[in-house]
Design a protein around this motif. Structure first.
Motif, PDB file in Angstrom:
ATOM      1  N   ALA A  23     -12.986 -13.266   7.567  1.00  0.00           N
ATOM      2  CA  ALA A  23     -12.392 -12.218   7.755  1.00  0.00           C
ATOM      3  C   ALA A  23     -12.026 -11.240   6.722  1.00  0.00           C
ATOM      4  O   ALA A  23     -11.399 -12.064   5.866  1.00  0.00           O
ATOM      5  CB  ALA A  23     -11.168 -12.344   8.884  1.00  0.00           C
ATOM      6  N   GLU A  24     -11.982 -10.029   6.562  1.00  0.00           N
ATOM      7  CA  GLU A  24     -11.539  -9.286   5.306  1.00  0.00           C
ATOM      8  C   GLU A  24     -10.017  -9.398   5.728  1.00  0.00           C
ATOM      9  O   GLU A  24      -9.430  -8.909   6.143  1.00  0.00           O
ATOM     10  CB  GLU A  24     -12.069  -8.052   5.581  1.00  0.00           C
ATOM     11  CG  GLU A  24     -11.698  -7.263   4.385  1.00  0.00           C
ATOM     12  CD  GLU A  24     -12.081  -5.531   4.593  1.00  0.00           C
ATOM     13  OE1 GLU A  24     -11.536  -4.964   3.610  1.00  0.00           O
ATOM     14  OE2 GLU A  24     -12.770  -5.303   5.531  1.00  0.00           O
ATOM     15  N   THR A  25      -9.458  -9.688   4.149  1.00  0.00           N
ATOM     16  CA  THR A  25      -8.172  -9.363   3.896  1.00  0.00           C
ATOM     17  C   THR A  25      -7.941  -8.010   3.822  1.00  0.00           C
ATOM     18  O   THR A  25      -8.276  -7.499   2.781  1.00  0.00           O
ATOM     19  CB  THR A  25      -7.619 -10.211   2.805  1.00  0.00           C
ATOM     20  OG1 THR A  25      -7.757 -11.703   2.941  1.00  0.00           O
ATOM     21  CG2 THR A  25      -6.037 -10.061   2.423  1.00  0.00           C
ATOM     22  N   LEU A  26      -6.865  -7.464   4.588  1.00  0.00           N
ATOM     23  CA  LEU A  26      -6.772  -5.964   4.331  1.00  0.00           C
ATOM     24  C   LEU A  26      -5.724  -5.461   3.305  1.00  0.00           C
ATOM     25  O   LEU A  26      -5.821  -4.324   2.727  1.00  0.00           O
ATOM     26  CB  LEU A  26      -6.615  -5.401   5.908  1.00  0.00           C
ATOM     27  CG  LEU A  26      -7.310  -5.793   6.968  1.00  0.00           C
ATOM     28  CD1 LEU A  26      -6.903  -5.167   8.224  1.00  0.00           C
ATOM     29  CD2 LEU A  26      -8.775  -4.869   6.697  1.00  0.00           C
ATOM     30  N   ASP A  27      -4.724  -6.540   3.015  1.00  0.00           N
ATOM     31  CA  ASP A  27      -3.736  -6.316   2.145  1.00  0.00           C
ATOM     32  C   ASP A  27      -3.263  -7.445   1.588  1.00  0.00           C
ATOM     33  O   ASP A  27      -2.946  -8.302   2.129  1.00  0.00           O
ATOM     34  CB  ASP A  27      -2.787  -5.469   2.836  1.00  0.00           C
ATOM     35  CG  ASP A  27      -1.614  -5.146   1.990  1.00  0.00           C
ATOM     36  OD1 ASP A  27      -1.454  -3.947   1.273  1.00  0.00           O
ATOM     37  OD2 ASP A  27      -0.663  -5.937   2.033  1.00  0.00           O
ATOM     38  N   GLU A  28      -3.348  -7.295   0.340  1.00  0.00           N
ATOM     39  CA  GLU A  28      -3.109  -8.859  -0.501  1.00  0.00           C
ATOM     40  C   GLU A  28      -1.496  -8.991  -0.885  1.00  0.00           C
ATOM     41  O   GLU A  28      -1.055  -9.985  -1.170  1.00  0.00           O
ATOM     42  CB  GLU A  28      -3.641  -8.761  -2.007  1.00  0.00           C
ATOM     43  CG  GLU A  28      -5.279  -8.690  -1.826  1.00  0.00           C
ATOM     44  CD  GLU A  28      -5.827 -10.088  -1.334  1.00  0.00           C
ATOM     45  OE1 GLU A  28      -4.999 -11.084  -1.257  1.00  0.00           O
ATOM     46  OE2 GLU A  28      -7.033 -10.250  -1.229  1.00  0.00           O
ATOM     47  N   THR A  29      -0.744  -8.089  -0.609  1.00  0.00           N
ATOM     48  CA  THR A  29       0.724  -8.052  -0.844  1.00  0.00           C
ATOM     49  C   THR A  29       1.162  -9.227   0.036  1.00  0.00           C
ATOM     50  O   THR A  29       1.019  -9.042   1.263  1.00  0.00           O
ATOM     51  CB  THR A  29       1.389  -6.791  -0.629  1.00  0.00           C
ATOM     52  OG1 THR A  29       0.794  -5.632  -1.570  1.00  0.00           O
ATOM     53  CG2 THR A  29       2.861  -6.674  -0.751  1.00  0.00           C
ATOM     54  N   VAL A  57      -7.065  -3.167  13.702  1.00  0.00           N
ATOM     55  CA  VAL A  57      -8.140  -4.411  14.083  1.00  0.00           C
ATOM     56  C   VAL A  57      -7.991  -4.539  15.416  1.00  0.00           C
ATOM     57  O   VAL A  57      -7.059  -4.892  16.082  1.00  0.00           O
ATOM     58  CB  VAL A  57      -7.279  -5.479  13.089  1.00  0.00           C
ATOM     59  CG1 VAL A  57      -8.694  -6.760  13.363  1.00  0.00           C
ATOM     60  CG2 VAL A  57      -7.352  -5.134  11.890  1.00  0.00           C
ATOM     61  N   ASN A  58      -9.190  -4.558  15.991  1.00  0.00           N
ATOM     62  CA  ASN A  58      -9.443  -4.929  17.396  1.00  0.00           C
ATOM     63  C   ASN A  58      -8.481  -4.121  18.057  1.00  0.00           C
ATOM     64  O   ASN A  58      -7.870  -4.514  19.268  1.00  0.00           O
ATOM     65  CB  ASN A  58      -9.252  -6.196  17.694  1.00  0.00           C
ATOM     66  CG  ASN A  58     -10.385  -7.165  16.950  1.00  0.00           C
ATOM     67  OD1 ASN A  58     -11.165  -6.512  16.461  1.00  0.00           O
ATOM     68  ND2 ASN A  58     -10.140  -8.533  16.879  1.00  0.00           N
ATOM     69  N   GLY A  59      -8.051  -2.907  17.880  1.00  0.00           N
ATOM     70  CA  GLY A  59      -7.294  -1.957  18.687  1.00  0.00           C
ATOM     71  C   GLY A  59      -5.696  -2.016  18.300  1.00  0.00           C
ATOM     72  O   GLY A  59      -5.042  -1.345  19.001  1.00  0.00           O
ATOM     73  N   THR A  60      -5.565  -3.053  17.690  1.00  0.00           N
ATOM     74  CA  THR A  60      -3.998  -3.274  17.135  1.00  0.00           C
ATOM     75  C   THR A  60      -3.601  -2.545  15.959  1.00  0.00           C
ATOM     76  O   THR A  60      -4.422  -2.855  14.838  1.00  0.00           O
ATOM     77  CB  THR A  60      -3.698  -4.886  17.121  1.00  0.00           C
ATOM     78  OG1 THR A  60      -3.861  -5.332  18.278  1.00  0.00           O
ATOM     79  CG2 THR A  60      -2.292  -4.798  16.788  1.00  0.00           C
ATOM     80  N   LEU A  90      -4.313 -13.019  14.277  1.00  0.00           N
ATOM     81  CA  LEU A  90      -4.860 -11.962  13.616  1.00  0.00           C
ATOM     82  C   LEU A  90      -4.217 -11.509  12.367  1.00  0.00           C
ATOM     83  O   LEU A  90      -4.716 -11.491  11.249  1.00  0.00           O
ATOM     84  CB  LEU A  90      -5.266 -11.002  14.556  1.00  0.00           C
ATOM     85  CG  LEU A  90      -6.314  -9.681  14.421  1.00  0.00           C
ATOM     86  CD1 LEU A  90      -7.516 -10.287  14.149  1.00  0.00           C
ATOM     87  CD2 LEU A  90      -5.950  -8.731  15.480  1.00  0.00           C
ATOM     88  N   VAL A  91      -2.891 -11.438  12.445  1.00  0.00           N
ATOM     89  CA  VAL A  91      -2.218 -10.995  11.356  1.00  0.00           C
ATOM     90  C   VAL A  91      -2.307 -12.115  10.096  1.00  0.00           C
ATOM     91  O   VAL A  91      -2.243 -11.672   9.024  1.00  0.00           O
ATOM     92  CB  VAL A  91      -0.692 -10.333  11.588  1.00  0.00           C
ATOM     93  CG1 VAL A  91       0.103 -11.712  11.728  1.00  0.00           C
ATOM     94  CG2 VAL A  91      -0.126  -9.686  10.875  1.00  0.00           C
ATOM     95  N   ILE A  92      -2.115 -13.279  10.558  1.00  0.00           N
ATOM     96  CA  ILE A  92      -2.333 -14.329   9.476  1.00  0.00           C
ATOM     97  C   ILE A  92      -3.576 -14.227   8.928  1.00  0.00           C
ATOM     98  O   ILE A  92      -3.839 -14.484   7.693  1.00  0.00           O
ATOM     99  CB  ILE A  92      -2.255 -15.648  10.233  1.00  0.00           C
ATOM    100  CG1 ILE A  92      -0.569 -15.781  10.604  1.00  0.00           C
ATOM    101  CG2 ILE A  92      -2.546 -16.875   9.175  1.00  0.00           C
ATOM    102  CD1 ILE A  92      -0.303 -16.932  11.483  1.00  0.00           C
ATOM    103  N   ASP A  93      -4.666 -14.041   9.600  1.00  0.00           N
ATOM    104  CA  ASP A  93      -5.936 -14.038   9.050  1.00  0.00           C
ATOM    105  C   ASP A  93      -6.331 -12.862   8.228  1.00  0.00           C
ATOM    106  O   ASP A  93      -6.955 -13.014   7.264  1.00  0.00           O
ATOM    107  CB  ASP A  93      -7.128 -14.159  10.239  1.00  0.00           C
ATOM    108  CG  ASP A  93      -7.287 -15.622  10.944  1.00  0.00           C
ATOM    109  OD1 ASP A  93      -6.573 -16.478  10.418  1.00  0.00           O
ATOM    110  OD2 ASP A  93      -7.702 -15.435  12.240  1.00  0.00           O
ATOM    111  N   ARG A  94      -5.743 -11.870   8.520  1.00  0.00           N
ATOM    112  CA  ARG A  94      -6.021 -10.482   7.781  1.00  0.00           C
ATOM    113  C   ARG A  94      -5.096  -9.936   6.846  1.00  0.00           C
ATOM    114  O   ARG A  94      -5.358  -9.189   6.008  1.00  0.00           O
ATOM    115  CB  ARG A  94      -6.374  -9.251   8.797  1.00  0.00           C
ATOM    116  CG  ARG A  94      -7.196  -9.730   9.997  1.00  0.00           C
ATOM    117  CD  ARG A  94      -8.691 -10.126   9.348  1.00  0.00           C
ATOM    118  NE  ARG A  94      -9.390  -9.033   8.749  1.00  0.00           N
ATOM    119  CZ  ARG A  94     -10.184  -8.283   9.348  1.00  0.00           C
ATOM    120  NH1 ARG A  94     -10.205  -8.439  10.690  1.00  0.00           N
ATOM    121  NH2 ARG A  94     -10.723  -7.068   8.970  1.00  0.00           N
TER     122      ARG A  94
END
Length: 305
Positions: A23-29, A57-60, A90-94
């Motif tokens: 899964a794409e990391t949306l933000d590296e911070t 992501v997925n509506g969230t 989801l938040v951990i993955d992205r």
């Protein structure tokens, strides 16, 4: 038909041989995940967020930014254990998550606690992961021979441990999920520094001034509880201070991923323990504000990364 069957099998085999796409990391911070279950809680926390940038992501909606100078990603799980677990993973993955903080409302279980209080348990359990047992006599129930009964039952309801996947494919039976000790210590410090709201409006105030209580047990399950007898059972069986429908699911996901976790829950009602009808509709705004106030102060006290 035979050719179609073998073509389908070949396709499945080919797909299974392909490498998984990460899964794409949306933000590296490095960020603190700050989550709530439903609207009023989410609204209170958004008011403290600066430098906001949204991702969907997925509506969230995941809102990144700063609260009290700390990088956070703020989002709404939706009510329920499944929603909470799904969005936690989801938040951990992205995102690059350093810890998870839950802010929300809940039902009070300990009869010494009051509406408006903020409870910060030291551990959480999924108390409604249960066996619905066979009746063996009038008012008597028994679990199957291949199961145990680690806790007293409530009628046919027998609480069970959950299984957590570990490295190497092993499964670990577990009931209690501990909150991170360092985060809990900061919560204890904050507890003496925050003044909580006690009035919905000038003419509608609580009779007891709300306070913050750190430690003890919390339980979560897929049920909204508004029953005095079951509330008493939860208190006596689990020494629960509070019950909700999300926190233990998040604690489970955090544990499986090795991410520090803590939850702040303000009492919007007494889970059926009050003399009047359930008061969540009256006090959920006040409880949401109290939880958010403590979480905001907590974030301010966290050491900089």
């Amino acid at each position: 038909m035979i050719k179609t069957f073998f073509a389908a099998v070949s396709a499945v085999t080919l797909l299974s041989a392909l490498p998984a796409i990460a899964a794409e990391t949306l933000d590296e911070t490095p960020r603190i995940a700050v989550m709530s279950a439903f609207g009023p809680e989410w609204i209170e926390l958004q008011a403290a967020l600066s430098e906001r940038e949204d991702y969907e992501v997925n509506g969230t909606t995941f809102a990144t930014g700063l609260i009290e100078g700390k990088p956070v990603v703020l989002f709404l799980t939706g009510v329920s254990m499944v929603n909470a677990a799904m969005t936690s993973q989801l938040v951990i993955d992205r995102f690059n998550i350093t810890s998870i903080v839950f802010s929300g409302i809940a039902g009070g279980v300990n009869p010494e606690r009051h509406i408006g209080d903020v409870i910060v348990p030291a551990k959480w359990a999924q108390y409604l992961e249960v066996t619905l047992a066979r009746e063996t006599g009038e008012g008597e129930f028994a679990v199957p021979s291949f199961q145990t009964a680690p806790f007293p039952n409530y009628g046919m309801i027998f609480p069970q441990e959950v299984e957590v996947a570990r490295e190497g494919g092993e499964l670990e039976g577990k009931f209690w999920f501990d909150v991170d000790a360092d985060l809990l210590a900061i919560a204890e410090k904050v507890a003496a520094e925050v003044e909580l709201e006690h009035c919905v409006e000038p003419s509608n105030c609580l009779t007891t001034t709300p306070s913050i209580h750190v430690g003890g047990n919390g339980v979560s399950g897929a049920a909204f509880v508004d029953n005095a007898e079951f509330r008493e059972y939860a208190f006596e069986t689990f020494e629960a201070q509070v019950l909700d429908m999300e926190s233990a699911a998040v604690a489970h996901v955090a544990y499986a991923n090795g991410v520090p976790f803590i939850a702040f829950r303000s009492l919007s009602d007494l889970a059926g323990g009050g003399e009047e009808a359930n008061q969540m509709g009256t006090f959920m705004g006040l409880a949401s504000a109290n939880s958010a106030a403590v979480v905001t102060r907590f974030l301010a006290e966290l050491p900089a990364e």
